[in-house]
Design an enzyme around this catalytic site. Structure first.
Site, mmCIF file in Angstrom:
data_model
loop_
_atom_site.group_PDB
_atom_site.id
_atom_site.type_symbol
_atom_site.label_atom_id
_atom_site.label_comp_id
_atom_site.label_asym_id
_atom_site.label_seq_id
_atom_site.Cartn_x
_atom_site.Cartn_y
_atom_site.Cartn_z
ATOM 1 N N LYS A 14 0.835 -1.211 0.000
ATOM 2 C CA LYS A 14 0.000 0.000 0.000
ATOM 3 C C LYS A 14 0.870 1.262 0.000
ATOM 4 O O LYS A 14 0.676 2.153 -0.814
ATOM 5 C CB LYS A 14 -0.931 0.014 1.227
ATOM 6 C CG LYS A 14 -1.856 -1.190 1.319
ATOM 7 C CD LYS A 14 -2.830 -1.070 2.475
ATOM 8 C CE LYS A 14 -2.191 -1.047 3.852
ATOM 9 N NZ LYS A 14 -1.613 -2.331 4.302
ATOM 10 N N ARG A 89 -9.732 0.706 8.493
ATOM 11 C CA ARG A 89 -9.295 -0.636 8.874
ATOM 12 C C ARG A 89 -10.339 -1.360 9.722
ATOM 13 O O ARG A 89 -10.103 -2.505 10.128
ATOM 14 C CB ARG A 89 -7.993 -0.549 9.674
ATOM 15 C CG ARG A 89 -6.731 -0.731 8.838
ATOM 16 C CD ARG A 89 -5.533 -0.497 9.740
ATOM 17 N NE ARG A 89 -4.364 -1.242 9.381
ATOM 18 C CZ ARG A 89 -3.304 -0.740 8.741
ATOM 19 N NH1 ARG A 89 -3.309 0.494 8.332
ATOM 20 N NH2 ARG A 89 -2.243 -1.483 8.518
ATOM 21 N N ARG A 128 12.026 -5.622 5.377
ATOM 22 C CA ARG A 128 11.992 -4.179 5.647
ATOM 23 C C ARG A 128 12.504 -3.890 7.060
ATOM 24 O O ARG A 128 13.148 -2.871 7.295
ATOM 25 C CB ARG A 128 10.558 -3.641 5.480
ATOM 26 C CG ARG A 128 10.475 -2.135 5.686
ATOM 27 C CD ARG A 128 9.138 -1.550 5.293
ATOM 28 N NE ARG A 128 8.070 -1.984 6.173
ATOM 29 C CZ ARG A 128 6.795 -1.662 6.019
ATOM 30 N NH1 ARG A 128 6.430 -0.918 4.995
ATOM 31 N NH2 ARG A 128 5.874 -2.081 6.866
ATOM 32 N N ARG A 134 11.539 0.350 11.949
ATOM 33 C CA ARG A 134 10.165 0.208 12.462
ATOM 34 C C ARG A 134 10.104 -0.966 13.424
ATOM 35 O O ARG A 134 10.349 -2.113 13.053
ATOM 36 C CB ARG A 134 9.193 -0.023 11.294
ATOM 37 C CG ARG A 134 8.728 1.270 10.667
ATOM 38 C CD ARG A 134 7.763 1.041 9.555
ATOM 39 N NE ARG A 134 6.552 0.314 9.934
ATOM 40 C CZ ARG A 134 5.492 0.206 9.163
ATOM 41 N NH1 ARG A 134 5.472 0.786 7.982
ATOM 42 N NH2 ARG A 134 4.440 -0.486 9.558
ATOM 43 N N ARG A 146 -0.243 -8.614 13.482
ATOM 44 C CA ARG A 146 -0.802 -7.617 12.556
ATOM 45 C C ARG A 146 -1.650 -8.304 11.492
ATOM 46 O O ARG A 146 -2.722 -7.810 11.134
ATOM 47 C CB ARG A 146 0.334 -6.817 11.896
ATOM 48 C CG ARG A 146 0.977 -5.841 12.867
ATOM 49 C CD ARG A 146 2.353 -5.418 12.420
ATOM 50 N NE ARG A 146 2.372 -4.686 11.174
ATOM 51 C CZ ARG A 146 3.490 -4.418 10.492
ATOM 52 N NH1 ARG A 146 4.655 -4.832 10.936
ATOM 53 N NH2 ARG A 146 3.429 -3.734 9.377
HETATM 54 P P1 B4P Z 1 4.154 -1.859 2.119
HETATM 55 O O1 B4P Z 1 3.362 -3.046 1.765
HETATM 56 O O2 B4P Z 1 4.142 -0.713 1.186
HETATM 57 O O3 B4P Z 1 3.664 -1.515 3.556
HETATM 58 P P2 B4P Z 1 2.183 -1.223 4.034
HETATM 59 O O4 B4P Z 1 1.165 -2.121 3.414
HETATM 60 O O5 B4P Z 1 1.962 0.239 3.794
HETATM 61 O O6 B4P Z 1 2.380 -1.581 5.544
HETATM 62 P P3 B4P Z 1 1.496 -1.630 6.854
HETATM 63 O O7 B4P Z 1 0.078 -1.927 6.526
HETATM 64 O O8 B4P Z 1 2.195 -2.570 7.742
HETATM 65 O O9 B4P Z 1 1.703 -0.244 7.521
HETATM 66 P P4 B4P Z 1 0.788 0.881 8.127
HETATM 67 O O10 B4P Z 1 1.735 1.997 8.217
HETATM 68 O O11 B4P Z 1 -0.463 1.111 7.353
HETATM 69 O O12 B4P Z 1 5.632 -2.298 2.267
HETATM 70 C C1 B4P Z 1 6.054 -3.505 2.858
HETATM 71 C C2 B4P Z 1 7.386 -3.960 2.275
HETATM 72 O O13 B4P Z 1 7.129 -4.669 1.055
HETATM 73 C C3 B4P Z 1 8.341 -2.830 1.906
HETATM 74 O O14 B4P Z 1 9.640 -3.181 2.342
HETATM 75 C C4 B4P Z 1 8.281 -2.771 0.393
HETATM 76 O O15 B4P Z 1 9.500 -2.352 -0.185
HETATM 77 C C5 B4P Z 1 7.982 -4.211 0.027
HETATM 78 N N1 B4P Z 1 7.247 -4.327 -1.217
HETATM 79 C C6 B4P Z 1 6.211 -3.562 -1.638
HETATM 80 N N2 B4P Z 1 5.767 -3.977 -2.846
HETATM 81 C C7 B4P Z 1 6.531 -5.068 -3.187
HETATM 82 C C8 B4P Z 1 6.570 -5.961 -4.313
HETATM 83 N N3 B4P Z 1 5.727 -5.820 -5.354
HETATM 84 N N4 B4P Z 1 7.456 -6.970 -4.309
HETATM 85 C C9 B4P Z 1 8.321 -7.124 -3.279
HETATM 86 N N5 B4P Z 1 8.361 -6.314 -2.184
HETATM 87 C C10 B4P Z 1 7.481 -5.296 -2.153
HETATM 88 O O16 B4P Z 1 0.331 0.378 9.592
HETATM 89 C C11 B4P Z 1 1.223 0.193 10.675
HETATM 90 C C12 B4P Z 1 0.465 0.070 11.995
HETATM 91 O O17 B4P Z 1 -0.206 1.336 12.312
HETATM 92 C C13 B4P Z 1 -0.676 -0.945 12.066
HETATM 93 O O18 B4P Z 1 -0.211 -2.247 12.376
HETATM 94 C C14 B4P Z 1 -1.584 -0.348 13.188
HETATM 95 O O19 B4P Z 1 -1.085 -0.669 14.472
HETATM 96 C C15 B4P Z 1 -1.454 1.137 12.974
HETATM 97 N N6 B4P Z 1 -2.542 1.688 12.128
HETATM 98 C C16 B4P Z 1 -2.373 2.271 10.920
HETATM 99 N N7 B4P Z 1 -3.562 2.665 10.405
HETATM 100 C C17 B4P Z 1 -4.514 2.309 11.314
HETATM 101 C C18 B4P Z 1 -5.947 2.420 11.336
HETATM 102 N N8 B4P Z 1 -6.630 2.964 10.316
HETATM 103 N N9 B4P Z 1 -6.613 1.937 12.427
HETATM 104 C C19 B4P Z 1 -5.947 1.402 13.450
HETATM 105 N N10 B4P Z 1 -4.599 1.252 13.485
HETATM 106 C C20 B4P Z 1 -3.867 1.705 12.424
#
Ligand code: B4P
Length: 195
Positions: A14, A89, A128, A134, A146
């Site tokens: 995302k 979420r 990552r 993180r 998670r």
């Molecule tokens: P991404 O996949 O981009 O990470 P994300 O989905 O944005 O992560 P996440 O959901 O954990 O984080 P968030 O900040 O929302 O990247 C992951 C890795 O994959 C990277 O290293 C990237 O380089 C790699 N990658 C990406 N695409 C790839 C591909 N095609 N091939 C190979 N590798 C690839 O949430 C973090 C925390 O915040 C949650 O756990 C929760 O505690 C809290 N939170 C956030 N929003 C919330 C909400 N609305 N309600 C309640 N809690 C919330």
């Protein structure tokens, strides 16, 4: 206004895809994860509370994230549209978002849901964790929590938008560019109708 939700489990891409999408479509990026990490970095009371949940791999309480999104919408009155990343979420967050958008006389155009296998998610997040600093990416048990939170509380949010025929599933495995092209095709199909 054209508003998108980028949906999917932790590590599904995302954040990665959001960067490319906002550059191409000129949308305002609203990532609740980034907003929370910024609160943590500044050690605000909200950040200190949120960190307790995030370090355990749990969702932060609804009222905290809904308040943050409400403020972000108010402070961006001139946005051409929003890209919601990691929000909503829970069902309560989805209902709150609908109400907030109604006040702005707009709505969600589409929810783009990235599908990635659990093994691949864990592999990506541990990778990552070696460099991101993180704390929620380092420990496999926290990563599994998670994913568990996602399965129980977040995945059902897609059903909420399915009722309005707004969900499109995208294969989230492959190169970043391949996935980006799939996302753009879905957006372009809808944007052309909207314009
Ligand atoms: P991404 O996949 O981009 O990470 P994300 O989905 O944005 O992560 P996440 O959901 O954990 O984080 P968030 O900040 O929302 O990247 C992951 C890795 O994959 C990277 O290293 C990237 O380089 C790699 N990658 C990406 N695409 C790839 C591909 N095609 N091939 C190979 N590798 C690839 O949430 C973090 C925390 O915040 C949650 O756990 C929760 O505690 C809290 N939170 C956030 N929003 C919330 C909400 N609305 N309600 C309640 N809690 C919330």
């Amino acid at each position: 206004m054209f508003n998108i939700i980028l949906f999917g489990p932790p590590g599904s891409g995302k954040g990665t895809q959001s960067q490319n999408l906002i550059a191409k479509y000129g949308l305002k990026h609203l990532s609740t994860g980034d907003l929370l990490r910024s609160e943590i970095a500044f050690q605000t009371p909200l950040g200190i509370e949120a960190k307790n949940f995030m370090d355990k791999g749990q969702l932060v309480p609804d009222e905290v994230v809904i308040g943050m999104i409400s403020t972000a919408l108010e402070t961006n009155p001139d946005a051409q549209g929003f890209l919601f990343d990691g929000f909503p979420r829970t069902d309560a967050q989805a209902e709150a978002l609908d109400k907030l958008l109604q006040l702005k006389k707009t709505s969600i155009a589409v929810m783009l849901a990235l599908d990635v296998s659990e093994d691949e998610l864990i592999k990506r997040l541990l990778h990552r964790g070696q460099s991101s600093g993180r704390s929620d990416d380092v420990d496999e048990a926290v990563i599994r929590s998670r994913i568990h939170e996602y399965e129980n509380k977040t995945k059902p949010v897609a059903d909420y938008y399915k009722k309005f025929n707004k969900v499109v599933h995208i294969k989230g495995e492959g190169s970043v560019d391949e996935i980006f092209n799939l996302l753009c095709k879905e957006i372009d199909d809808r944007k052309n109708v909207d314009d």
